[in-house]
Design a protein around this motif. Structure first.
Motif, mmCIF file in Angstrom:
data_model
loop_
_atom_site.group_PDB
_atom_site.id
_atom_site.type_symbol
_atom_site.label_atom_id
_atom_site.label_comp_id
_atom_site.label_asym_id
_atom_site.label_seq_id
_atom_site.Cartn_x
_atom_site.Cartn_y
_atom_site.Cartn_z
ATOM 1 N N UNK A 10 12.798 -3.932 -0.810
ATOM 2 C CA UNK A 10 12.421 -4.578 -2.235
ATOM 3 C C UNK A 10 11.273 -3.847 -2.995
ATOM 4 N N UNK A 11 10.532 -3.012 -2.114
ATOM 5 C CA UNK A 11 9.272 -2.082 -2.732
ATOM 6 C C UNK A 11 9.683 -1.130 -3.614
ATOM 7 N N UNK A 12 9.227 -0.977 -4.839
ATOM 8 C CA UNK A 12 9.644 0.079 -5.824
ATOM 9 C C UNK A 12 8.980 1.395 -5.270
ATOM 10 N N UNK A 13 9.535 2.371 -5.590
ATOM 11 C CA UNK A 13 8.900 3.747 -5.196
ATOM 12 C C UNK A 13 7.476 4.027 -5.586
ATOM 13 N N UNK A 14 7.383 3.846 -6.939
ATOM 14 C CA UNK A 14 6.009 3.994 -7.192
ATOM 15 C C UNK A 14 5.185 2.655 -7.671
ATOM 16 N N UNK A 15 3.995 2.614 -7.470
ATOM 17 C CA UNK A 15 3.166 1.332 -7.765
ATOM 18 C C UNK A 15 3.388 0.708 -9.221
ATOM 19 N N UNK A 16 3.500 -0.476 -9.348
ATOM 20 C CA UNK A 16 3.724 -0.915 -10.576
ATOM 21 C C UNK A 16 5.225 -0.931 -11.077
ATOM 22 N N UNK A 39 1.885 10.822 2.591
ATOM 23 C CA UNK A 39 3.024 11.096 3.724
ATOM 24 C C UNK A 39 4.336 10.315 2.839
ATOM 25 N N UNK A 40 4.147 9.845 1.738
ATOM 26 C CA UNK A 40 5.210 8.937 0.903
ATOM 27 C C UNK A 40 5.717 7.760 1.794
ATOM 28 N N UNK A 41 4.668 7.097 2.666
ATOM 29 C CA UNK A 41 4.763 5.921 3.272
ATOM 30 C C UNK A 41 4.390 4.696 2.263
ATOM 31 N N UNK A 42 5.130 3.570 2.892
ATOM 32 C CA UNK A 42 4.464 2.231 2.174
ATOM 33 C C UNK A 42 4.364 1.318 3.176
ATOM 34 N N UNK A 59 0.653 -1.203 -0.078
ATOM 35 C CA UNK A 59 -0.100 -0.161 0.077
ATOM 36 C C UNK A 59 0.974 1.065 0.104
ATOM 37 N N UNK A 60 0.464 2.109 -0.966
ATOM 38 C CA UNK A 60 1.412 3.465 -1.007
ATOM 39 C C UNK A 60 0.560 4.464 -0.570
ATOM 40 N N UNK A 107 4.390 -6.512 16.424
ATOM 41 C CA UNK A 107 4.259 -5.912 17.580
ATOM 42 C C UNK A 107 5.352 -4.677 17.749
ATOM 43 N N UNK A 108 6.208 -5.053 16.950
ATOM 44 C CA UNK A 108 7.367 -4.040 17.205
ATOM 45 C C UNK A 108 7.209 -2.664 16.561
ATOM 46 N N UNK A 109 6.765 -1.409 17.054
ATOM 47 C CA UNK A 109 6.571 -0.317 16.306
ATOM 48 C C UNK A 109 7.550 0.161 15.189
ATOM 49 N N UNK A 110 8.908 -0.232 15.174
ATOM 50 C CA UNK A 110 9.878 -0.101 14.101
ATOM 51 C C UNK A 110 9.528 -1.130 13.072
ATOM 52 N N UNK A 111 9.265 -2.203 13.432
ATOM 53 C CA UNK A 111 9.013 -3.116 12.354
ATOM 54 C C UNK A 111 7.552 -3.003 11.599
ATOM 55 N N UNK A 112 6.577 -2.517 12.419
ATOM 56 C CA UNK A 112 5.212 -2.243 11.979
ATOM 57 C C UNK A 112 5.363 -0.952 10.919
ATOM 58 N N UNK A 113 6.197 -0.129 11.102
ATOM 59 C CA UNK A 113 6.324 1.163 10.385
ATOM 60 C C UNK A 113 7.089 1.434 9.132
ATOM 61 N N UNK A 114 8.282 0.041 9.383
ATOM 62 C CA UNK A 114 9.101 0.071 8.022
ATOM 63 C C UNK A 114 8.659 -0.541 6.919
ATOM 64 N N UNK A 115 9.413 0.145 5.643
ATOM 65 C CA UNK A 115 8.980 -0.450 4.405
ATOM 66 C C UNK A 115 9.742 -1.395 4.155
ATOM 67 N N UNK A 116 9.497 -2.604 3.355
ATOM 68 C CA UNK A 116 10.376 -3.465 2.828
ATOM 69 C C UNK A 116 11.439 -2.809 1.643
#
Length: 180
Positions: free
Chosen positions: A166-172, A129-132, A124-125, A155-164
């Motif tokens: 490998x995810x591209x900056x834009x969808x697709x 906020x520029x988050x994924x 989800x992009x 359950x860890x806040x850092x894990x929950x808010x971090x983006x993987x």
């Protein structure tokens, strides 16, 4: 009242009860559809990339809407995780809301990766906020009888808010195929 009219009266009462019960059962589905339609009308439209199933799209929309609304209990209600993981689910729901509440209220695009007959990875992009955020949706229960749910074990806040990474900056950017 003689026996015959009384029997006819009882049969009518039973028939009305059966019909009313059947009508209430049907109302459950109608009520769910009405809630979905109301949610759809009250939230920013979700952009879609990839090939979701109707149910993987529906559960993803519901998750984004619940994040936007800040409703932790309703986010938890979408979880696939078993009862023994309830503490993780509760913390994950709160972490996700804390991290993505503002972004979920604006423009959001969901990218659905790979084939989704029983499981689908979703990224989800949150454009404002520029988050994924990535998560997995999948059928739960025997033969999918419980429907589609979201895996919530962060359950860890850092894990929950971090983006993987490998995810591209834009969808697709990867053609909706997970890197192998």
């Amino acid at each position: 009242m003689s026996a015959r009219p009384r029997t006819a009266f009882l049969v009518r009462v039973a028939l009305v009860s059966v019909l009313a019960c059947g009508g209430l059962t049907a109302c459950g589905a109608d009520e769910e559809d009405l809630l979905y339609a109301t949610d759809y009308a009250n939230h920013e439209p979700l952009g879609v990339v990839g090939y979701p199933t109707s149910e993987s799209l529906r559960i993803t929309q519901q998750l984004v809407w619940r994040l936007a609304d800040g409703k932790a209990e309703e986010v938890e209600g979408l979880a696939a995780d078993p009862d023994e993981a309830r503490g993780d689910v509760e913390r994950t729901a709160r972490n996700w809301i804390r991290s993505f509440h503002e972004g979920a209220k604006g423009k959001v695009t969901a990218e659905f990766y790979d084939e989704g007959s029983v499981r689908q990875l979703v990224v989800v992009y949150f454009h404002d906020t520029g988050q994924t955020k990535s998560f997995t949706v999948h059928l739960t229960g025997m033969a999918g009888e419980d429907g589609w749910r979201v895996t919530m074990r962060e359950p860890d806040p850092k894990q929950a808010s971090s983006a993987p990474d490998w995810v591209p900056r834009t969808p697709g950017g990867l053609g909706s195929k997970t890197p192998r």
